[in-house]
Design a protein around this motif. Structure first.
Motif, PDB file in Angstrom:
ATOM      1  N   GLY A 141      18.564  53.285  32.947  1.00 43.71           N
ATOM      2  CA  GLY A 141      17.572  54.026  32.165  1.00 43.71           C
ATOM      3  C   GLY A 141      17.961  55.473  31.894  1.00 43.71           C
ATOM      4  O   GLY A 141      17.319  56.149  31.100  1.00 43.71           O
ATOM      5  N   ASN A 142      19.030  55.950  32.562  1.00 39.76           N
ATOM      6  CA  ASN A 142      19.497  57.331  32.335  1.00 39.76           C
ATOM      7  C   ASN A 142      20.461  57.353  31.150  1.00 39.76           C
ATOM      8  O   ASN A 142      21.673  57.509  31.313  1.00 39.76           O
ATOM      9  CB  ASN A 142      20.203  57.861  33.590  1.00 39.76           C
ATOM     10  N   MET A 152      14.858  69.289  30.797  1.00 42.42           N
ATOM     11  CA  MET A 152      13.526  69.881  30.849  1.00 42.42           C
ATOM     12  C   MET A 152      13.702  71.393  30.727  1.00 42.42           C
ATOM     13  O   MET A 152      14.580  71.962  31.384  1.00 42.42           O
ATOM     14  CB  MET A 152      12.859  69.573  32.192  1.00 42.42           C
ATOM     15  N   LEU A 153      12.882  71.987  29.875  1.00 44.42           N
ATOM     16  CA  LEU A 153      12.938  73.447  29.736  1.00 44.42           C
ATOM     17  C   LEU A 153      11.617  74.009  30.217  1.00 44.42           C
ATOM     18  O   LEU A 153      10.569  73.760  29.614  1.00 44.42           O
ATOM     19  CB  LEU A 153      13.174  73.825  28.269  1.00 44.42           C
ATOM     20  N   LYS A 165      18.185  69.949  34.483  1.00 38.67           N
ATOM     21  CA  LYS A 165      18.747  68.708  33.970  1.00 38.67           C
ATOM     22  C   LYS A 165      18.240  67.524  34.786  1.00 38.67           C
ATOM     23  O   LYS A 165      17.785  67.673  35.915  1.00 38.67           O
ATOM     24  CB  LYS A 165      20.275  68.772  34.040  1.00 38.67           C
ATOM     25  N   ARG A 166      18.376  66.354  34.201  1.00 40.87           N
ATOM     26  CA  ARG A 166      17.913  65.115  34.837  1.00 40.87           C
ATOM     27  C   ARG A 166      18.569  64.897  36.197  1.00 40.87           C
ATOM     28  O   ARG A 166      17.978  64.321  37.103  1.00 40.87           O
ATOM     29  CB  ARG A 166      18.227  63.953  33.885  1.00 40.87           C
ATOM     30  N   ASP A 167      19.817  65.358  36.344  1.00 40.96           N
ATOM     31  CA  ASP A 167      20.523  65.133  37.614  1.00 40.96           C
ATOM     32  C   ASP A 167      20.136  66.145  38.688  1.00 40.96           C
ATOM     33  O   ASP A 167      20.685  66.132  39.786  1.00 40.96           O
ATOM     34  CB  ASP A 167      22.041  65.162  37.395  1.00 40.96           C
ATOM     35  N   GLY A 168      19.170  67.022  38.363  1.00 41.32           N
ATOM     36  CA  GLY A 168      18.688  67.968  39.363  1.00 41.32           C
ATOM     37  C   GLY A 168      19.327  69.346  39.265  1.00 41.32           C
ATOM     38  O   GLY A 168      18.867  70.290  39.895  1.00 41.32           O
ATOM     39  N   GLU A 177      28.193  63.038  29.369  1.00 45.65           N
ATOM     40  CA  GLU A 177      27.896  64.168  30.251  1.00 45.65           C
ATOM     41  C   GLU A 177      26.514  64.706  29.960  1.00 45.65           C
ATOM     42  O   GLU A 177      26.046  64.646  28.825  1.00 45.65           O
ATOM     43  CB  GLU A 177      28.876  65.319  29.986  1.00 45.65           C
ATOM     44  N   LEU A 178      25.904  65.301  30.958  1.00 48.59           N
ATOM     45  CA  LEU A 178      24.607  65.936  30.736  1.00 48.59           C
ATOM     46  C   LEU A 178      24.811  67.357  30.223  1.00 48.59           C
ATOM     47  O   LEU A 178      25.757  68.025  30.620  1.00 48.59           O
ATOM     48  CB  LEU A 178      23.824  65.979  32.047  1.00 48.59           C
TER      49      LEU A 178
END
Ligand SMILES: [Zn+2]
Ligand SMILES: [Zn+2]
Length: 606
Positions: A498-499, A560-561, A577-580, A605-606
């Motif tokens: 889902g990522n 997320m901002l 970022k989604r990865d923390g 890549e994120l």
């Protein structure tokens, strides 16, 4: 890449793992017979990742039984009992298995020829052989390890028990099938069990619902997915990718109707043979119409609608075509087995002399997609014809069979593409290549089938004028590297858990104001990004900031901002970022450049 090579050089039935698993199945059967002396045993072949054995037992097995059986198996393994093969007559085999009715039935099949010891159809009449180890004897052609000590006792596990009908026929007795798994080392076993756990978490049916990608509705019908807006975004992105790649590769796009007169499918030969996979006809004004199960015949008609010279070829007609196929209710499975599908279809009409080059261009396209999605384990299976089937299972043209099979082999060899060859599995009208891919956690998916077709061009009388000014028949390549949206997205959900990469993510950016006072700034930012082609949204809900962050995390939003007083005053954002990972005080322009870069390059890549 290393794994691919291994796959190429080693066929599973010839591998050590296969022998280990087959031997473990015999050891398990011995343990079962010892537990229930009245056991009637049937067959126990190795399967992908393990083995099973079907038993007719006096009572239903419990989880405790499996534990006991596993313990007993370890003792048998420790005994280092030799596996010994004996060839014998049917009569002698009947003596040995006189109390085993299922084996007697299998012996009859072996004796008459036409069946192997698992009851599967066979071309030749096989030798009858048994394998003996310790106190257990099985009707078996092997292969096995030399002795039970070659099975690693710490890498064997009995997984579960399921019901299975004798010979898969529901009219027969229901047996108990014990599934086991066996590996060379405990680490491999551990890895496999982890994969199973992870696969459950990644199940596309579960994630597809949680991430609001697709739903099924009782009233719409089983196997007919409804794509929600988030799924719609993924579909649009995949189509944009396909169109971009296909345009670069010289494809032309066409559109065809979902309905067609019966005549077309009679002409193509799909009726009556394919009828059970099609929805029944509807009749209007005395004419029967079918909803299409495939796009091919319509593309052939498009080719035939105009005269062609060798200068026009290869002609590559592409369409994301929607097809409907009837699958039995019991066989439907999430997005992977459905009744309506949108296919990344194309038909390439190519002169024989350009075939190899064109075929490799298709394989190249696969590789480009594999690169984009990070698929690094795959295998292509080349299914070929068998002489005995000519004129029955296969179009009766041995010259073209041999020729096209050789062309495909040469193309694959020259291109260094790993493949297995499977005899007697081809499509009716030509050799086919099935593409199997593995997700990052090692789950196998059948992605698509490529077919070489020399029969349909003949049926549809497709021709072009060659360099010598004569009429020549082109070959047709059917290809669908991105499979159907249904199958591809089912795979991608599980592959990425889902990522999704930023470019494929339904939501790319969520702007989260710290308080209501920052709502306007959040909206302005989101609008600014939308103008730049980024899927951004401001979360103006009544929840507190932390709840909004959790919500965005639940939907696996890549960026997320978070914006508050400081961000507003300085014209910056705090990026999570989604990865923390985090970056506070990032200038807006810098973030937009980052996101646009990831999207434009379809980066993972994120
Ligand atoms: Zn066996
Ligand atoms: Zn086709």
């Amino acid at each position: 890449m290393v794994e691919e090579k291994q796959h190429q050089s080693e066929k599973y039935p010839e591998s050590e793992l296969y022998r280990i698993r087959h031997s473990a199945a015999h050891v398990m059967a011995q343990a079962v017979v010892e537990m229930f002396p009245e056991t009637k045993y049937t067959i126990g072949p190795p399967v992908e990742n393990g083995f099973y054995y079907d038993f007719d037992l006096p009572r239903t097995l419990t989880p405790e039984d499996l534990e006991k059986l596993e313990k007993r198996m370890r003792q048998i393994i420790a005994g280092r009992h030799k596996f010994e093969r004996q060839v014998l007559s049917a009569e002698a085999a009947r003596q040995i298995f006189k109390d085993q009715p299922y084996k007697l039935e299998l012996i009859a099949g072996l004796e008459q020829g036409g069946f192997d010891e698992y009851g599967n159809p066979l071309d030749s009449k096989p030798e009858i052989s048994i394998y003996v180890h310790d106190s257990f004897t099985d009707l078996c052609r092997g292969p096995h390890v030399e002795h039970t000590g070659q099975i690693n006792p710490s890498a064997v596990k009995l997984m579960n028990v399921a019901g299975a009908y004798w010979r898969g026929d529901e009219k027969n007795k229901m047996l108990q099938r014990i599934y086991g798994t066996a590996w060379k080392t405990p680490d491999e076993l551990k890895q496999y069990l982890w994969q199973l756990e992870e696969a459950k978490k990644r199940d596309h049916r579960k994630l597809g619902k949680e991430l609001e990608i697709f739903v099924f509705d009782e009233e719409v019908g089983p196997g007919l997915p409804l794509w929600l807006p988030r799924g719609g975004v993924i579909i649009d992105e995949l189509e944009a990718l396909a169109k971009e790649m296909e345009t670069k590769a010289g494809y032309k796009r066409v559109r065809t109707p979902h309905l067609t007169k019966e005549d077309l499918f009679i002409h193509s030969g799909h009726l009556p043979y394919y009828a059970e996979s099609m929805y029944p006809p509807m009749e209007m004004e005395g004419v029967k119409y079918y909803i299409k199960p495939m796009n091919c015949p319509m593309h052939h008609k498009i080719f035939a609608s105009q005269p062609h010279s060798y200068r026009d070829l290869p002609l590559r007609l592409a369409e994301y075509g929607t097809c409907y196929r009837f699958e039995k209710s019991g066989e439907l499975f999430g997005l992977l087995r459905v009744r309506s599908m949108q296919m990344n279809d194309a038909h390439i009409y190519v002169p024989e002399e350009l075939f190899e080059q064109e075929f490799m261009a298709v394989i190249d396209l696969y590789h480009k997609y594999f690169e984009i999605f990070g698929i690094d384990k795959y295998i292509m299976r080349l299914s070929t014809h068998h002489k005995n089937g000519l004129g029955k299972k296969y179009v009766d043209n041995e010259r073209l069979w041999l020729k096209t099979e050789e062309m495909v082999r040469r193309a694959m060899d020259n291109g260094g593409v790993p493949y297995h060859e499977v005899p007697d599995e081809a499509a009716f009208y030509g050799p086919k290549i099935d593409v199997q891919i593995w997700s990052v956690i090692g789950k196998e998916f059948t992605l698509a089938t490529n077919q070489v077709d020399f029969a349909q061009p003949e049926r549809f009388n497709l021709t072009f004028i060659n360099k010598e000014g004569q009429e020549e028949m082109p070959l047709c390549i059917h290809r669908a590297p991105l499979s159907t949206h249904e199958r591809m997205i089912g795979f991608l959900i599980e592959h990425f858990a889902g990522n999704f990469p930023v470019w494929l993510s339904p939501d790319q950016v969520r702007v989260i104001p710290i308080t209501d006072a920052h709502n306007d700034y959040a909206v302005r930012l989101a609008n600014q990004m939308q103008v730049e082609g980024i899927r951004a949204e401001a979360d103006l809900g009544a929840d507190r900031m932390n709840a909004k962050i959790r919500h965005a995390q639940l939907f696996k939003v890549p960026y997320m901002l978070v914006v508050g007083d400081r961000e507003m005053a300085d014209g910056v954002v705090s990026l999570r970022k989604r990865d923390g990972s985090r970056a506070d005080g990032m200038p807006v322009g810098e973030f937009i450049a980052l996101a646009k870069g990831r999207i434009a390059t379809r980066s993972r890549e994120l």
